[in-house]
Design a protein around this motif. Sequence first.
Motif, PDB file in Angstrom:
ATOM      1  N   SER A   1       0.825  -1.381   0.065  1.00  0.00           N
ATOM      2  CA  SER A   1       0.038   0.225  -0.142  1.00  0.00           C
ATOM      3  C   SER A   1       0.847   1.369   0.096  1.00  0.00           C
ATOM      4  CB  SER A   1      -0.848   0.081   1.325  1.00  0.00           C
ATOM      5  OG  SER A   1      -1.607  -1.312   1.595  1.00  0.00           O
ATOM      6  N   MET A   2       1.808   1.203   0.797  1.00  0.00           N
ATOM      7  CA  MET A   2       2.912   2.428   0.902  1.00  0.00           C
ATOM      8  C   MET A   2       3.474   2.700  -0.576  1.00  0.00           C
ATOM      9  SD  MET A   2       5.985   3.153   3.439  1.00  0.00           S
ATOM     10  CE  MET A   2       6.984   1.661   2.599  1.00  0.00           C
ATOM     11  N   VAL A   3       4.101   1.321  -0.987  1.00  0.00           N
ATOM     12  CA  VAL A   3       4.769   1.541  -2.356  1.00  0.00           C
ATOM     13  C   VAL A   3       3.818   2.229  -3.551  1.00  0.00           C
ATOM     14  CG1 VAL A   3       5.673   0.209  -4.438  1.00  0.00           C
ATOM     15  CG2 VAL A   3       6.029  -0.736  -1.962  1.00  0.00           C
ATOM     16  N   TYR A   4       2.510   1.601  -3.205  1.00  0.00           N
ATOM     17  CA  TYR A   4       1.514   2.236  -4.334  1.00  0.00           C
ATOM     18  C   TYR A   4       1.559   3.897  -4.275  1.00  0.00           C
ATOM     19  CZ  TYR A   4      -3.182   3.131  -6.628  1.00  0.00           C
ATOM     20  OH  TYR A   4      -4.090   3.551  -7.354  1.00  0.00           O
ATOM     21  N   GLY A   5       1.414   4.236  -2.708  1.00  0.00           N
ATOM     22  CA  GLY A   5       0.977   5.571  -2.432  1.00  0.00           C
ATOM     23  C   GLY A   5       2.104   6.371  -2.868  1.00  0.00           C
ATOM     24  N   ILE A   6       3.501   6.178  -2.717  1.00  0.00           N
ATOM     25  CA  ILE A   6       4.748   6.732  -3.229  1.00  0.00           C
ATOM     26  C   ILE A   6       4.609   6.630  -4.852  1.00  0.00           C
ATOM     27  CG2 ILE A   6       7.062   6.313  -3.090  1.00  0.00           C
ATOM     28  CD1 ILE A   6       7.114   5.115  -0.238  1.00  0.00           C
ATOM     29  N   VAL A   7       4.684   5.770  -5.378  1.00  0.00           N
ATOM     30  CA  VAL A   7       4.693   5.769  -6.786  1.00  0.00           C
ATOM     31  C   VAL A   7       3.560   6.692  -7.350  1.00  0.00           C
ATOM     32  CG1 VAL A   7       4.658   4.432  -8.982  1.00  0.00           C
ATOM     33  CG2 VAL A   7       5.928   3.439  -6.942  1.00  0.00           C
ATOM     34  N   THR A   8       2.309   6.455  -7.037  1.00  0.00           N
ATOM     35  CA  THR A   8       1.478   7.473  -7.569  1.00  0.00           C
ATOM     36  C   THR A   8       1.532   8.930  -7.196  1.00  0.00           C
ATOM     37  OG1 THR A   8      -0.014   6.811  -5.898  1.00  0.00           O
ATOM     38  CG2 THR A   8      -0.210   5.511  -7.852  1.00  0.00           C
ATOM     39  N   GLN A   9       2.075   9.088  -5.990  1.00  0.00           N
ATOM     40  CA  GLN A   9       2.248  10.414  -5.633  1.00  0.00           C
ATOM     41  C   GLN A   9       3.399  11.050  -6.515  1.00  0.00           C
ATOM     42  OE1 GLN A   9       3.599  10.907  -1.702  1.00  0.00           O
ATOM     43  NE2 GLN A   9       2.771  12.817  -1.544  1.00  0.00           N
ATOM     44  N   ALA A  10       4.418  10.138  -7.077  1.00  0.00           N
ATOM     45  CA  ALA A  10       5.184  10.974  -7.722  1.00  0.00           C
ATOM     46  C   ALA A  10       5.008  10.911  -9.308  1.00  0.00           C
ATOM     47  CB  ALA A  10       6.605   9.663  -7.762  1.00  0.00           C
ATOM     48  N   GLY A  11       3.640  10.735  -9.531  1.00  0.00           N
ATOM     49  CA  GLY A  11       3.173  10.699 -10.999  1.00  0.00           C
ATOM     50  C   GLY A  11       3.366   9.393 -11.714  1.00  0.00           C
TER      51      GLY A  11
END
Length: 511
Positions: A457-467
Amino acid sequence: MSRSATASIYALALESGLPVAILIERVGGEVVLVNDGFRALFDLDEADLDDPLGAAAATFDEPRVFVDGRTSESVPRHDRLRQRNGRTIERKVRALYDADELLGWVWSCTDVTEAQEAGGAFARVPDFHRRVVDALPAQLAVFSSSGVYEYVTPSAIADPDVREWIVGKTDEQYGALRGLPPEVSQQRTRLIREVLETGQSKTFEETFTTRAGERRYFRRFVSPVFDSDGVVQHVLGYGLDITEHRITEDQLRHAQKIDAIGRLAAGIAHDFNNLLTVIVGCSESLRDEIDADDERQRLVEGILDAGDRATELTKQLLSFSRRAPVEPQLLNVSTVVENTLTMLRRLLGEHITIRLALSSEAATVRADPGQLKQVLLNLSVNARDAMASGGTLTLSTRHRRIELPTEAAALGLPTGEYVELLVADTGTGMSDEIRAHLFEPFFTTKPVGKGTGLGLSMVYGIVTQAGGQLQVDSTVDVGSTFRVLLPAVAMDAAPFPTAANTPPLSPTPGT
């Protein structure tokens, strides 16, 4: 007749299109082969086999015309004859030669009644209207009152030979040719029959897997075509490929669900963080007031340790909900991988081999270095857990250009240049059911106490936050591959404004 000549006859019989009706006759009138198709087409019994050609000829309006089909020319004789029961039979007679010697004839017959009726019906359509119909993007098909194909547009069947072949065939015959699941063709046939019987239109959706293994979705419409007396003469079927629409819908639903969970997680994290501030603050004050050799110090340290771990959980929740503070920098992803390698080897253990395939070009992205490192560590640790008995972890970077709008839509990204970080393992893999919940917080397949369910979940959030975006491919007992796609930037791009490099505001004088 020689053995080689007989073999030639049988070889030609096979080439004539089994299972059509076939009869092979020698010069002199001896019949050497009558296949099952010939017996069935002309309803021959054992007594008729003494003169099968005569018995077949007796079923026609003009028996003599049928029997007179023999020719000594090398070009096959090809015509259509009408039976007494109203059926139309296509007859082909081919002469057989051994060198220059005429050996006999091969008769092949096919019932083309439906095909002839269908072809005749659509042949009356003006050429202009036909070209307009052919230009329609929707898949269009016309069925006769007996439920067989009369016409299909190129958008439905691109191969012209198949479009010609399908006239006079049922949808079940076409489905067998395409290798479609029988239930798909059976549903179409049933609905066509209902439209013919009731005169009412039908709408339905169908899905099936192609021979290439691709899942496709279609919305079909079946409508009656009436004559001047109000009798259904034809059925019009047209379909739309809604696969991309369905994929977009699923992505939207997933994004909405993740967003809702993210809002909930952020709210919980903030409230929990406020409570932790009080707990940790009071514990630190208590620690300072108790003597260093007091045995109660061990209890206070336990409280502080639990508080620190709880603080890490809130950080992960905030990262998933994209509300964690970040400090983006220009980073070479390949360099991040190399700098993390020592830590990875220590985390993974000796039973796992790390294979690198890093891009020789600078794989530059704009991201928070700590968060990108966290993405790599989380994916690698998950891969380790999937390879309990050992295996290979592959880490690679490359440039990837997304040009096609369909590919961009499927990924939920704009077209352009991206850097791809690939993390692949040879572990246990995942089922489709597990993949559907992979990035949901608190979802885990690990035993109780072995995982929080927040790593991916954290990986998903980090990646999508970075565009960026995540792609996952997995096969049970083969392994899993995670592809992290981040927008590529040039090394000389302007730095991202952060608290450290934002110029201070000058105070405004006044009273």
